[in-house]
Design a protein around this motif. Structure first.
Motif, PDB file in Angstrom:
ATOM      1  N   PRO A  44       0.800  -1.233   0.000  1.00 12.94           N
ATOM      2  CA  PRO A  44       0.000   0.000   0.000  1.00 12.94           C
ATOM      3  C   PRO A  44       0.834   1.285   0.000  1.00 12.94           C
ATOM      4  O   PRO A  44       0.385   2.296  -0.540  1.00 12.94           O
ATOM      5  N   ASN A  45       2.027   1.257   0.589  1.00 12.22           N
ATOM      6  CA  ASN A  45       2.851   2.464   0.627  1.00 12.22           C
ATOM      7  C   ASN A  45       3.281   2.842  -0.788  1.00 12.22           C
ATOM      8  O   ASN A  45       3.055   3.972  -1.251  1.00 12.22           O
ATOM      9  N   VAL A 183      13.240   0.163  -0.896  1.00 12.07           N
ATOM     10  CA  VAL A 183      12.667  -1.089  -1.395  1.00 12.07           C
ATOM     11  C   VAL A 183      11.634  -0.674  -2.453  1.00 12.07           C
ATOM     12  O   VAL A 183      10.479  -0.413  -2.121  1.00 12.07           O
ATOM     13  N   PRO A 184      12.041  -0.555  -3.714  1.00 11.27           N
ATOM     14  CA  PRO A 184      11.189   0.104  -4.711  1.00 11.27           C
ATOM     15  C   PRO A 184       9.770  -0.446  -4.797  1.00 11.27           C
ATOM     16  O   PRO A 184       8.830   0.328  -4.998  1.00 11.27           O
ATOM     17  N   MET A 185       9.584  -1.757  -4.651  1.00 14.68           N
ATOM     18  CA  MET A 185       8.238  -2.305  -4.809  1.00 14.68           C
ATOM     19  C   MET A 185       7.369  -2.092  -3.569  1.00 14.68           C
ATOM     20  O   MET A 185       6.165  -2.335  -3.609  1.00 14.68           O
ATOM     21  N   LEU A 186       7.988  -1.676  -2.452  1.00 14.99           N
ATOM     22  CA  LEU A 186       7.208  -1.552  -1.214  1.00 14.99           C
ATOM     23  C   LEU A 186       7.049  -0.116  -0.717  1.00 14.99           C
ATOM     24  O   LEU A 186       6.077   0.193  -0.030  1.00 14.99           O
ATOM     25  N   ALA A 187       7.992   0.766  -1.041  1.00 22.25           N
ATOM     26  CA  ALA A 187       7.892   2.139  -0.545  1.00 22.25           C
ATOM     27  C   ALA A 187       8.903   3.036  -1.238  1.00 22.25           C
ATOM     28  O   ALA A 187       9.811   2.560  -1.907  1.00 22.25           O
ATOM     29  N   GLY A 188       8.741   4.337  -1.026  1.00 20.01           N
ATOM     30  CA  GLY A 188       9.716   5.291  -1.551  1.00 20.01           C
ATOM     31  C   GLY A 188      10.999   5.263  -0.738  1.00 20.01           C
ATOM     32  O   GLY A 188      11.157   4.456   0.170  1.00 20.01           O
ATOM     33  N   LYS A 189      11.909   6.170  -1.073  1.00 19.80           N
ATOM     34  CA  LYS A 189      13.207   6.195  -0.401  1.00 19.80           C
ATOM     35  C   LYS A 189      13.125   7.017   0.885  1.00 19.80           C
ATOM     36  O   LYS A 189      12.303   7.928   0.994  1.00 19.80           O
TER      37      LYS A 189
END
Ligand code: CUA
Length: 371
Positions: A44-45, A183-189
Motif C-alpha cells: 500500500p505504501n 525497497v522500490p516495490m514496497l515504498a519510496g526512499k
C-alpha cells in the motif's frame, strides 16, 4: 557567420541523437522483468505513491502538449514571410495573462491537495500504528544494512524478514555516512542519517522476496549495498522469530566425533580465537564485535556481503578467500586464511542449527517475487 551556422547545426544533430539514445535507454529500462521497479508496487505504501504519480504525470503531459502546440502553431502561423506586413508591437493581453495565471494556479492547487492527501496516507500508520504492527530498527553501514528487532532481541543483516500483510514500522539511522533505504516495490526512499532517526513503514501484500538497495552514494561500494525484504506468511514468520531467538549451540567435538562435527568445532574455535570476533558477533559466544554484521544464524540468510553473493557454501568460501576480490574496498580485509581454515569456518557458519530444517547457506531457488 557561416561557420557558426554549421557548428550549430552539428550541435543540434548531436543533441537529437543524444535524446534518441536517452529515450531508448529509458524505454529499455522499463522492461517487464524488473525486480526493482516502483512501477509495479506490491504494497500500500508504494501503491499510494504511484497513485499520486500517474495523475500528476498525465496532467504534465496535457500541459506540455497544449503549451508546445500553441508555440508551434504561433511560430508557423505568424512567421515572417517575403513581402509580409511589419510586425505589430503590443504590450501584453490582460485577459490571456489572467486566464493562464489562474489555470496554472489551479493546477498547482490540485497537485498540492493530492500530495498532502498522499502524505497523510503515508504518515497515518506512523501516527496510529495498527495493533499487529512490528517494529524494526534499520542501521545503514558502509556497505551493508543491519536489522534489529527490539521486541524479539534479534539482530540480523541483509535479509529483512517480515510477515506478509503486516505493517512494519521502520526506525532508520546510520552508523557512519548518509545512506538511503529503498525497497522500490514496497515504498519510496528515505535517508539513513547518522545521529538521526527517520521513520517509515512498509507492508507487503504478498509473500515474496523484494529486492532493495542503498539509493544514496555513500562510498566506493555504494552499488553493492543491497538487501532484500523477505515477506513470509504469519506462521512462517513466527517460526522464523522462534529460531532466530534461540542461542545456537556452539559445536564441540568429543573424541570419536564424526569428521563434519570436528570441522565445525574447529571453525568455532577459529571464529572466537581469531580475528573474526573483532568485528562480528555470534550469540552465545565470546564474539561480540559490532563493526560487521552479526552472524548469529548466518546460515539462515539468503545472501552474503549485502547481497553481493547468494548464500551458498562455495560462495562463502570465495568470500573468505579474499573479500576484497569480491567487493573491492569492503571493510573486511583479506585475512589470508588457509584453505583448511576456510573449510572449517564455512562448516561452522553454515552448519544446520535446526536439523529439521534445510542445511544452512542454501538459497531457496523458488523464493522470488511473484509478479
Ligand atoms: Cu549506502 Cu549508498
Amino acid at each position: 557567420m557561416v561557420r557558426m551556422g554549421v557548428s550549430l547545426a552539428a550541435i543540434s544533430a548531436r543533441s537529437v541523437r543524444a535524446c534518441a539514445v536517452l529515450a531508448l535507454l529509458t524505454l529499455t529500462a522499463c522492461g517487464s522483468d524488473a525486480p526493482q521497479s516502483w512501477l509495479t508496487p506490491k504494497g500500500p505504501n508504494a501503491q499510494a505513491v504511484l497513485d499520486l504519480f500517474w495523475p500528476i504525470t498525465y496532467a504534465a503531459i496535457v500541459v506540455f502538449v497544449v503549451v508546445q502546440g500553441l508555440i508551434i502553431y504561433t511560430v508557423m502561423k505568424y512567421r515572417e514571410r517575403p513581402g509580409g506586413p511589419e510586425a505589430q508591437q503590443f504590450h501584453g493581453n490582460f485577459t490571456v495573462e489572467l486566464t493562464s495565471t489562474i489555470i496554472t494556479a489551479l493546477v498547482f492547487i490540485v497537485v498540492l491537495a493530492a500530495t498532502v492527501s498522499t502524505q497523510r496516507v503515508l504518515s497515518a500508520p506512523l501516527e496510529s500504528p495498527p495493533a499487529d504492527a512490528i517494529t524494526v530498527k534499520v542501521i545503514g553501514h558502509q556497505w551493508w544494512w543491519e536489522f534489529q528487532y527490539p521486541d524479539d532481541d534479534i539482530v540480523t543483516a541483509s535479509d529483512l524478514v517480515v510477515p506478509t500483510g503486516t505493517t512494519v514500522l521502520l526506525n532508520i539511522t546510520s552508523a557512519d555516512v548518509i545512506h538511503s533505504f529503498w525497497v522500490p516495490m514496497l515504498a519510496g526512499k528515505i535517508d539513513a542519517i547518522p545521529g538521526r532517526m527517520n521513520r517509515m513503514w512498509i507492508k507487503a501484500d504478498a509473500d515474496g522476496t523484494y529486492s532493495a538497495q542503498c539509493a544514496e552514494f555513500c562510498g566506493i561500494e555504494h552499488a553493492m549495498m543491497r538487501f532484500q525484504v523477505r515477506a513470509v506468511g504469519p506462521n512462517e514468520y513466527k517460526e522464523w522469530v522462534v529460531r532466530q531467538k534461540t542461542v545456537p549451540p556452539t559445536p564441540v567435538a568429543p573424541s570419536g566425533a564424526d569428521a563434519s562435527l570436528i570441522l565445525q568445532a574447529k571453525g568455532a574455535q577459529l571464529f572466537v580465537g581469531g580475528s573474526c570476533k573483532t568485528c562480528h558477533a555470534i550469540k552465545g559466544t565470546e564474539a561480540v564485535g559490532v563493526v560487521g554484521p552479526n552472524l548469529t544464524h548466518f546460515g539462515s540468510r539468503e545472501t552474503i556481503a549485502a547481497k553481493t553473493l547468494t548464500s551458498t557454501v562455495p560462495n562463502l568460501k570465495t568470500w573468505l578467500r579474499n573479500p576484497q576480490a569480491v567487493k573491492p574496498g569492503t571493510i573486511m580485509p583479506n585475512l589470508n586464511l588457509k584453505e583448511d581454515e576456510i573449510e572449517a569456518l564455512t562448516a561452522y557458519l553454515c552448519r544446520p542449527i535446526d536439523p529439521t530444517l534445510n542445511t544452512g547457506c542454501q538459497v531457496a531457488p523458488a523464493n522470488t517475487v511473484k509478479k
